[in-house]
Every structure is written in C-alpha cells, then in structure tokens.
Design a protein around this motif. Structure first.
Motif, PDB file in Angstrom:
ATOM      1  N   LEU A 172       0.662  -1.143   0.095  1.00  0.00           N
ATOM      2  CA  LEU A 172      -0.045   0.074  -0.019  1.00  0.00           C
ATOM      3  C   LEU A 172       0.936   1.016  -0.027  1.00  0.00           C
ATOM      4  O   LEU A 172       2.124   1.342   0.664  1.00  0.00           O
ATOM      5  CB  LEU A 172      -0.633  -0.213   1.290  1.00  0.00           C
ATOM      6  CG  LEU A 172      -2.015  -0.880   1.211  1.00  0.00           C
ATOM      7  CD1 LEU A 172      -2.630  -0.990   2.706  1.00  0.00           C
ATOM      8  CD2 LEU A 172      -2.881  -0.929   0.186  1.00  0.00           C
ATOM      9  N   PRO A 173       0.492   2.301  -0.581  1.00  0.00           N
ATOM     10  CA  PRO A 173       1.065   3.359  -0.637  1.00  0.00           C
ATOM     11  C   PRO A 173       1.179   4.204   0.830  1.00  0.00           C
ATOM     12  O   PRO A 173       0.043   3.996   1.633  1.00  0.00           O
ATOM     13  CB  PRO A 173       0.384   4.476  -1.562  1.00  0.00           C
ATOM     14  CG  PRO A 173      -0.743   3.738  -2.224  1.00  0.00           C
ATOM     15  CD  PRO A 173      -0.854   2.402  -1.346  1.00  0.00           C
ATOM     16  N   LYS A 174       2.167   4.734   1.213  1.00  0.00           N
ATOM     17  CA  LYS A 174       2.277   5.474   2.526  1.00  0.00           C
ATOM     18  C   LYS A 174       0.884   6.374   2.676  1.00  0.00           C
ATOM     19  O   LYS A 174       0.578   6.466   4.057  1.00  0.00           O
ATOM     20  CB  LYS A 174       3.471   6.280   2.781  1.00  0.00           C
ATOM     21  CG  LYS A 174       4.593   5.285   2.831  1.00  0.00           C
ATOM     22  CD  LYS A 174       5.941   6.045   3.235  1.00  0.00           C
ATOM     23  CE  LYS A 174       7.184   5.220   3.311  1.00  0.00           C
ATOM     24  NZ  LYS A 174       8.323   5.832   3.473  1.00  0.00           N
ATOM     25  N   THR A 175       0.463   6.848   1.727  1.00  0.00           N
ATOM     26  CA  THR A 175      -0.800   7.879   1.965  1.00  0.00           C
ATOM     27  C   THR A 175      -1.909   6.945   2.240  1.00  0.00           C
ATOM     28  O   THR A 175      -3.128   7.574   2.606  1.00  0.00           O
ATOM     29  CB  THR A 175      -0.941   8.643   0.876  1.00  0.00           C
ATOM     30  OG1 THR A 175      -1.141   7.880  -0.149  1.00  0.00           O
ATOM     31  CG2 THR A 175       0.201   9.495   0.911  1.00  0.00           C
ATOM     32  N   HIS A 176      -2.098   5.616   2.055  1.00  0.00           N
ATOM     33  CA  HIS A 176      -3.283   4.843   1.897  1.00  0.00           C
ATOM     34  C   HIS A 176      -3.624   4.963   3.709  1.00  0.00           C
ATOM     35  O   HIS A 176      -2.968   4.746   4.384  1.00  0.00           O
ATOM     36  CB  HIS A 176      -2.922   3.553   1.668  1.00  0.00           C
ATOM     37  CG  HIS A 176      -4.278   2.722   1.316  1.00  0.00           C
ATOM     38  ND1 HIS A 176      -5.045   1.955   2.494  1.00  0.00           N
ATOM     39  CD2 HIS A 176      -5.192   2.435   0.256  1.00  0.00           C
ATOM     40  CE1 HIS A 176      -5.987   1.575   2.122  1.00  0.00           C
ATOM     41  NE2 HIS A 176      -6.172   1.551   0.681  1.00  0.00           N
ATOM     42  N   PRO A 177      -5.104   4.871   3.936  1.00  0.00           N
ATOM     43  CA  PRO A 177      -5.496   4.848   5.396  1.00  0.00           C
ATOM     44  C   PRO A 177      -5.399   3.715   6.292  1.00  0.00           C
ATOM     45  O   PRO A 177      -5.182   3.850   7.401  1.00  0.00           O
ATOM     46  CB  PRO A 177      -7.097   5.217   5.159  1.00  0.00           C
ATOM     47  CG  PRO A 177      -7.378   5.293   3.914  1.00  0.00           C
ATOM     48  CD  PRO A 177      -6.279   4.967   3.160  1.00  0.00           C
TER      49      PRO A 177
END
Length: 110
Positions: free
Chosen positions: A31-36
């Motif tokens: 998951l991207p670091k910005t994903h919740p």
C-alpha cells in the motif's frame, strides 16, 4: 461456502458474485504510505474486533456449507432478539463474518 462463485481470480484480487451482490477481496501487501490502512500490519490484533456481514435468504444452507471450513471457527445459528437469525465465522487470521437473514423491516431485493 456462502453460495458465491468466483468470477475473477488474480494473484492479489478475487471477485465473488451471487444473485444478491458482489464481494471484492484485495491483497494489501504494497500500500502507498498515504493509504488509510498503510500501517495495518503494525498492529498485533489485525482483524480482531472487525465484523463483516453477509446477508442471505437461506442462512441454514449457508451454515451447512461453511460449518467445516478448514482453519475457521463457525458458530451455531442463533435467532436474535431483533428477529434475524445468524451465525459467525472466525477466520484463521482473526476476521469475523456475520452471516445473517435479511432485516424483516427492510425489503431485500436482488
């Protein structure tokens, strides 16, 4: 086990379908670091306390198909005080599914 058929299956994505709806299952490995939920693996109790619900018109048939799922704990069917009958499945990863009859006060349309 819940009467759904696999309509798509990739290495990290599965789509299950029935006459009543579709369930999408996604792997959450990169998951991207910005994903919740990017840090969900950091929590030791991942999955515990989260219940996902599946509504079916034939809870007894669903129970019969799921009661012997390998690695899962499946409860007995219970009629709840609010009029719906259900059972629960706990997966080996600690996730909970509530398999329930439709709400008698709401229309259940396919």
């Amino acid at each position: 086990g819940l009467g759904m058929r696999i309509v798509e299956a990739d290495a990290d994505f599965v789509k299950l379908k029935s006459a009543y709806g579709t369930v999408l299952l996604n792997s959450m490995m990169d998951l991207p670091k910005t994903h919740p939920f990017a840090r969900y693996r950091d929590m030791p109790s991942r999955g515990l306390g989260v219940e996902m619900g599946v509504v079916t018109v034939d809870v007894a048939a669903a129970h019969a198909r799921t009661k012997d799922l390998p690695g899962c704990v499946v409860s007995d069917i219970v009629t709840q005080e609010w009029g719906m009958s259900d059972f629960r499945i706990q997966t080996r990863e600690g996730y909970f599914f509530r398999v329930t009859t439709p709400d008698p006060e709401e229309p259940f349309n396919a």
